[in-house]
Design a protein around this motif. Sequence first.
Motif, PDB file in Angstrom:
ATOM      1  N   PRO A  72       0.811  -1.229   0.000  1.00  0.00           N
ATOM      2  CA  PRO A  72       0.000   0.000   0.000  1.00  0.00           C
ATOM      3  C   PRO A  72       0.842   1.276   0.000  1.00  0.00           C
ATOM      4  CG  PRO A  72       0.001  -0.985   2.179  1.00  0.00           C
ATOM      5  CD  PRO A  72       0.744  -1.942   1.286  1.00  0.00           C
TER       6      PRO A  72
ATOM      7  N   THR B   8       0.355   2.684  -5.510  1.00  0.00           N
ATOM      8  CA  THR B   8      -0.721   1.692  -5.538  1.00  0.00           C
ATOM      9  C   THR B   8      -2.077   2.383  -5.503  1.00  0.00           C
ATOM     10  OG1 THR B   8       0.673   0.069  -4.404  1.00  0.00           O
ATOM     11  CG2 THR B   8      -1.707  -0.303  -4.360  1.00  0.00           C
ATOM     12  N   GLU B   9      -2.178   3.413  -4.680  1.00  0.00           N
ATOM     13  CA  GLU B   9      -3.444   4.162  -4.610  1.00  0.00           C
ATOM     14  C   GLU B   9      -3.776   4.773  -5.969  1.00  0.00           C
ATOM     15  OE1 GLU B   9      -5.573   7.717  -1.972  1.00  0.00           O
ATOM     16  OE2 GLU B   9      -3.386   7.462  -1.926  1.00  0.00           O
TER      17      GLU B   9
ATOM     18  N   VAL C  29      -6.214  -5.719   0.777  1.00  0.00           N
ATOM     19  CA  VAL C  29      -5.240  -4.646   1.035  1.00  0.00           C
ATOM     20  C   VAL C  29      -4.381  -5.015   2.252  1.00  0.00           C
ATOM     21  CG1 VAL C  29      -4.923  -2.205   1.571  1.00  0.00           C
ATOM     22  CG2 VAL C  29      -6.818  -2.923   0.087  1.00  0.00           C
ATOM     23  N   PRO C  30      -3.071  -5.108   2.078  1.00  0.00           N
ATOM     24  CA  PRO C  30      -2.199  -5.454   3.211  1.00  0.00           C
ATOM     25  C   PRO C  30      -1.984  -4.239   4.126  1.00  0.00           C
ATOM     26  CG  PRO C  30      -0.888  -5.128   1.242  1.00  0.00           C
ATOM     27  CD  PRO C  30      -2.321  -4.991   0.816  1.00  0.00           C
ATOM     28  N   PRO C  31      -1.519  -4.472   5.343  1.00  0.00           N
ATOM     29  CA  PRO C  31      -1.279  -3.343   6.247  1.00  0.00           C
ATOM     30  C   PRO C  31      -0.136  -2.458   5.755  1.00  0.00           C
ATOM     31  CG  PRO C  31      -0.461  -5.391   7.194  1.00  0.00           C
ATOM     32  CD  PRO C  31      -1.229  -5.766   5.975  1.00  0.00           C
ATOM     33  N   GLY C  32      -0.250  -1.168   6.040  1.00  0.00           N
ATOM     34  CA  GLY C  32       0.783  -0.226   5.623  1.00  0.00           C
ATOM     35  C   GLY C  32       0.292   1.205   5.734  1.00  0.00           C
TER      36      GLY C  32
ATOM     37  N   TYR D 239      -0.633   3.484   3.580  1.00  0.00           N
ATOM     38  CA  TYR D 239      -1.769   3.931   2.783  1.00  0.00           C
ATOM     39  C   TYR D 239      -2.937   2.948   2.819  1.00  0.00           C
ATOM     40  CZ  TYR D 239       1.006   7.685   0.743  1.00  0.00           C
ATOM     41  OH  TYR D 239       1.748   8.830   0.552  1.00  0.00           O
ATOM     42  N   SER D 240      -2.893   1.958   3.710  1.00  0.00           N
ATOM     43  CA  SER D 240      -3.923   0.916   3.746  1.00  0.00           C
ATOM     44  C   SER D 240      -5.320   1.477   3.904  1.00  0.00           C
ATOM     45  CB  SER D 240      -3.631  -0.083   4.864  1.00  0.00           C
ATOM     46  OG  SER D 240      -2.440  -0.775   4.628  1.00  0.00           O
ATOM     47  N   GLU D 241      -5.511   2.326   4.899  1.00  0.00           N
ATOM     48  CA  GLU D 241      -6.849   2.839   5.181  1.00  0.00           C
ATOM     49  C   GLU D 241      -7.368   3.704   4.045  1.00  0.00           C
ATOM     50  OE1 GLU D 241      -8.776   1.790   7.588  1.00  0.00           O
ATOM     51  OE2 GLU D 241      -7.080   0.448   8.036  1.00  0.00           O
TER      52      GLU D 241
ATOM     53  N   LYS E  40      -8.426   1.309   1.287  1.00  0.00           N
ATOM     54  CA  LYS E  40      -9.665   0.601   1.646  1.00  0.00           C
ATOM     55  C   LYS E  40     -10.872   1.533   1.508  1.00  0.00           C
ATOM     56  CE  LYS E  40      -7.630  -2.754   4.866  1.00  0.00           C
ATOM     57  NZ  LYS E  40      -7.550  -3.192   6.278  1.00  0.00           N
TER      58      LYS E  40
END
Length: 364
Positions: free
Chosen positions: A302, A306-307, A334-337, A339-341, A344
């Motif tokens: 993330p 990727t975004e 979506v893996p943790p990182g 920009y994850s939130e 998502k």
Amino acid sequence: MYGHEGRYEAGRTEPQAPDTDIGVVSSGSFMGTFTHNPSWVGHNSGLCSTPGVETFLRMPGSVIVDLMPLELEEARTHVNGISPDRLLQRDEDGDTILHLYAARGLRCQSYAAAERFIQYGQLDAKEHNGKSPLLVAVAANQPEIVHDLLTLGADVNASDWKGQTALHVAGTYGLSNVLKVFQALQHQKNIYVEARNYDGLTPLHCAVISQNDAFKSKNHTPNAQQREQESLKCVQLLLQMGASCISQEIKSNKTVLHLAVQAGNIPLVKFFLEMSHANLPGLINMKAHGNTALHMAAALPPTCSTEYLIQLLLFYGGDPSSRNLENEQPAHLVPPGEYSEQIKMLLKRKRVMSSARNQSATSL
């Protein structure tokens, strides 16, 4: 043998620069003695001018020039003096004299030898890796010899022991000048652009994988940049020849869009999305073992890139509500990182909007 960057090298000892002076080979060699000046230039000799290729020959930066008549006649005299047994003799790796001439870029000798090989039905003779002289010329990045062998009748769809055709080899190693020859002759030859190698890949798949490798390379040297440019040219040329974006790998069912997304290759993804497609949402939402391109993008690390990639896919019709074989939507992958939130929320917001549109359309 394949050496640096997969190029074909005649001889099976240590990789070395090919010897362009045939006169220095050992006395027992079936190649005989023949002095050749490799610094030939194009003259309008009229020899080997193929109808339908003239436009290509006049293009700026053309890779094909006419054969020089004096050198060709000298080569014919030499080759015609070789007995049939010696002419068709193979070395320990199954190479004929034509394979070796093609690998070394000796155009006039290759042409003269090919004329005689036609007489014995051996123009497509294969060496130990299953490569015909045409495939050797392609791998050695010799567009002039490729052109000559094709116009003399070499099998345009011949494949090696891996199922690789000339288009696969050119796409894999970013040999755009070789592909231009096939494109120029396409209306004369029955070229199978969608041929599969034994890994289930089309030439376009191979070119995209090569382009992804070049894109991901951290080496920003001029050579690396040229490799990236050449590999992209190969992708473009294959598409112009009729290669299909929706063809799927046999093993993984991935399209070229899946491959580009999985590599995070945003420029190539944009290139595919901005092409003229009859059904762009259909391409974006095609599944490879249940996963759409949006699933694959969501599963990437993330980052801001990727975004942006996900925004791009959503803009062109990616469906965030699509579920894979595990019943997962892209947002679930979506893996943790950092920009994850954000990612998502982007996917969930678009999913809600998509669902609302679908409900509205159903009620009409």
